[in-house]
Design a protein around this motif. Sequence first.
Motif, PDB file in Angstrom:
ATOM      1  N   UNK A 128       0.801  -1.220   0.000  1.00 23.66           N
ATOM      2  CA  UNK A 128       0.000   0.000   0.000  1.00 23.66           C
ATOM      3  C   UNK A 128       0.839   1.277   0.000  1.00 23.66           C
ATOM      4  N   UNK A 129       2.058   1.218   0.495  1.00 24.47           N
ATOM      5  CA  UNK A 129       2.888   2.430   0.601  1.00 24.47           C
ATOM      6  C   UNK A 129       2.998   3.115  -0.758  1.00 24.47           C
ATOM      7  N   UNK A 130       2.765   4.427  -0.773  1.00 23.24           N
ATOM      8  CA  UNK A 130       2.817   5.172  -2.034  1.00 23.24           C
ATOM      9  C   UNK A 130       3.414   6.552  -1.838  1.00 23.24           C
ATOM     10  N   UNK A 131       3.723   7.193  -2.962  1.00 18.14           N
ATOM     11  CA  UNK A 131       4.399   8.494  -2.892  1.00 18.14           C
ATOM     12  C   UNK A 131       3.964   9.373  -4.053  1.00 18.14           C
ATOM     13  N   UNK A 132       3.686  10.654  -3.757  1.00 23.19           N
ATOM     14  CA  UNK A 132       3.363  11.643  -4.785  1.00 23.19           C
ATOM     15  C   UNK A 132       4.207  12.878  -4.529  1.00 23.19           C
ATOM     16  N   UNK A 170       4.427 -18.706  -0.018  1.00 22.31           N
ATOM     17  CA  UNK A 170       4.366 -20.091  -0.498  1.00 22.31           C
ATOM     18  C   UNK A 170       3.841 -21.052   0.561  1.00 22.31           C
ATOM     19  N   UNK A 171       3.936 -20.667   1.829  1.00 20.84           N
ATOM     20  CA  UNK A 171       3.479 -21.542   2.908  1.00 20.84           C
ATOM     21  C   UNK A 171       1.969 -21.478   3.127  1.00 20.84           C
ATOM     22  N   UNK A 172       1.312 -20.521   2.470  1.00 22.66           N
ATOM     23  CA  UNK A 172      -0.131 -20.356   2.630  1.00 22.66           C
ATOM     24  C   UNK A 172      -0.899 -21.269   1.681  1.00 22.66           C
ATOM     25  N   UNK A 173      -2.083 -21.686   2.106  1.00 22.95           N
ATOM     26  CA  UNK A 173      -2.959 -22.476   1.237  1.00 22.95           C
ATOM     27  C   UNK A 173      -3.664 -21.597   0.212  1.00 22.95           C
ATOM     28  N   UNK A 174      -3.715 -20.295   0.482  1.00 25.55           N
ATOM     29  CA  UNK A 174      -4.400 -19.365  -0.421  1.00 25.55           C
ATOM     30  C   UNK A 174      -3.650 -18.034  -0.437  1.00 25.55           C
ATOM     31  N   UNK A 175      -2.417 -18.016  -0.970  1.00 22.19           N
ATOM     32  CA  UNK A 175      -1.604 -16.798  -0.940  1.00 22.19           C
ATOM     33  C   UNK A 175      -2.120 -15.725  -1.897  1.00 22.19           C
ATOM     34  N   UNK A 176      -2.173 -14.502  -1.392  1.00 26.47           N
ATOM     35  CA  UNK A 176      -2.637 -13.380  -2.209  1.00 26.47           C
ATOM     36  C   UNK A 176      -1.691 -12.200  -2.040  1.00 26.47           C
ATOM     37  N   UNK A 177      -1.209 -11.664  -3.158  1.00 23.81           N
ATOM     38  CA  UNK A 177      -0.348 -10.480  -3.154  1.00 23.81           C
ATOM     39  C   UNK A 177      -1.093  -9.355  -3.864  1.00 23.81           C
ATOM     40  N   UNK A 178      -1.203  -8.211  -3.188  1.00 27.58           N
ATOM     41  CA  UNK A 178      -1.977  -7.091  -3.718  1.00 27.58           C
ATOM     42  C   UNK A 178      -1.093  -5.861  -3.882  1.00 27.58           C
ATOM     43  N   UNK A 179      -1.240  -5.217  -5.026  1.00 26.19           N
ATOM     44  CA  UNK A 179      -0.575  -3.938  -5.298  1.00 26.19           C
ATOM     45  C   UNK A 179      -1.657  -2.867  -5.309  1.00 26.19           C
ATOM     46  N   UNK A 180      -1.605  -1.938  -4.340  1.00 28.68           N
ATOM     47  CA  UNK A 180      -2.563  -0.833  -4.344  1.00 28.68           C
ATOM     48  C   UNK A 180      -2.104   0.156  -5.412  1.00 28.68           C
ATOM     49  N   UNK A 181      -2.794   0.089  -6.517  1.00 27.50           N
ATOM     50  CA  UNK A 181      -2.426   0.863  -7.693  1.00 27.50           C
ATOM     51  C   UNK A 181      -3.265   2.143  -7.757  1.00 27.50           C
ATOM     52  N   UNK A 182      -3.546   2.594  -8.937  1.00 28.25           N
ATOM     53  CA  UNK A 182      -4.393   3.753  -9.162  1.00 28.25           C
ATOM     54  C   UNK A 182      -4.908   3.684 -10.595  1.00 28.25           C
TER      55      UNK A 182
END
Length: 276
Positions: A128-132, A170-182
Motif C-alpha cells: 500500500x505504501x505510495x508516494x506523490x 508459499x506456505x499459505x494455502x491461499x496466498x494473495x499479493x496485492x498492489x494498491x495501484x491507481x
Amino acid sequence: MNTVIRAAGLTGAAVLSAALIYGCSSYFGSRSVAVQPKHSVTNKVAVVTGANSGIGLALTESLLNRHCTVYATYRKEERSEALLEMADKNPQLILVKADFDTEESLDTGIAQIKKTVGDRKVDLLVNNAGYFEKGANKFGALAGPAWSKSFRVNTIAPMLVTQALASNLDKSDDPTAVYISSRRGSITRNRDEKYLNRTAYTSSKAAGNMAYSSLSQMQEHWRVLSIHPGAVITNFPSVQPNRISAKESAEGIIGVIESGVKSGAFVDEKGKSIPW
C-alpha cells in the motif's frame, strides 16, 4: 408429517431419517445460511505496508476486526500516532519500521520486514505504501531525484517486498499479493481522461501494474491483484468528485480480495475491471 409417514409405510429407523430430513429442510428453508467468501481473510496472517495513515491504517483496522495477525509498516513515530495506539491495544498487530525513500533505507526496510516476519506463513500481502511528489510531475519542472523516488516507492519497493516474502506466501494455502495501484496508472484512461501534470506518479503506477501483471504469470499458484482503491479522502492530492472515506475503501478492497476476482486482474475497489 405423520400422515406422510403412514402413507409411505415407514417404520423404525426410516421414520427417524424422514423426521430429520423434514426438520432440517424446515429449519434451513426458513433461515439464510451464512456463506464464507471464496477467499476469506478471516483469521489469516497479513502484511500491510504504509499502514500509518489513510488506506493502510484503515486496512489494518479492518483486518484486525477479522481476527487477523497483521504486520504493519510505518516510517515515523510522529506521523503514526493512531497506528501506535492501535498496536498498544491489540497484540495481533506487529509494527515494523520501514522507510522506502532512499536506496539504503529501502534495503534496510525490506530486511527489517523479513526479519520481523521470519519464517512464518503469510496469507495476504498488501503493498500500500505510495508516494506523490509535485516536483516530479509537471512537465517543465521535472526533477530526476524526485522522479526516482516515485519509482522507488511506487514500483520497486512493492516488487522487492513481495520477493522478500515469497517463501512466506508459499506456505499459505491461499496466498494473495496485492498492489494498491491507481486508475491513473491506466494508459488507456490517461489518453481518455488526460491525467496531466502527474508524470512521475502515473508512470510509476503504470510500471507497477506491469510488474504485478508479470508476477501473476510467474507465480501461478498465488493470486496477484492490482487494485485501484477508489477516490479516497487522504493526504494525496485529488480533484475527483464523490470521494470516499479510507474505511469505505478498505472494506471495498477486502471485498475484492475475498471475491473470485482472478489473478492478474486490474480492478477498482468494487471489483470493476480497469483497462491497462
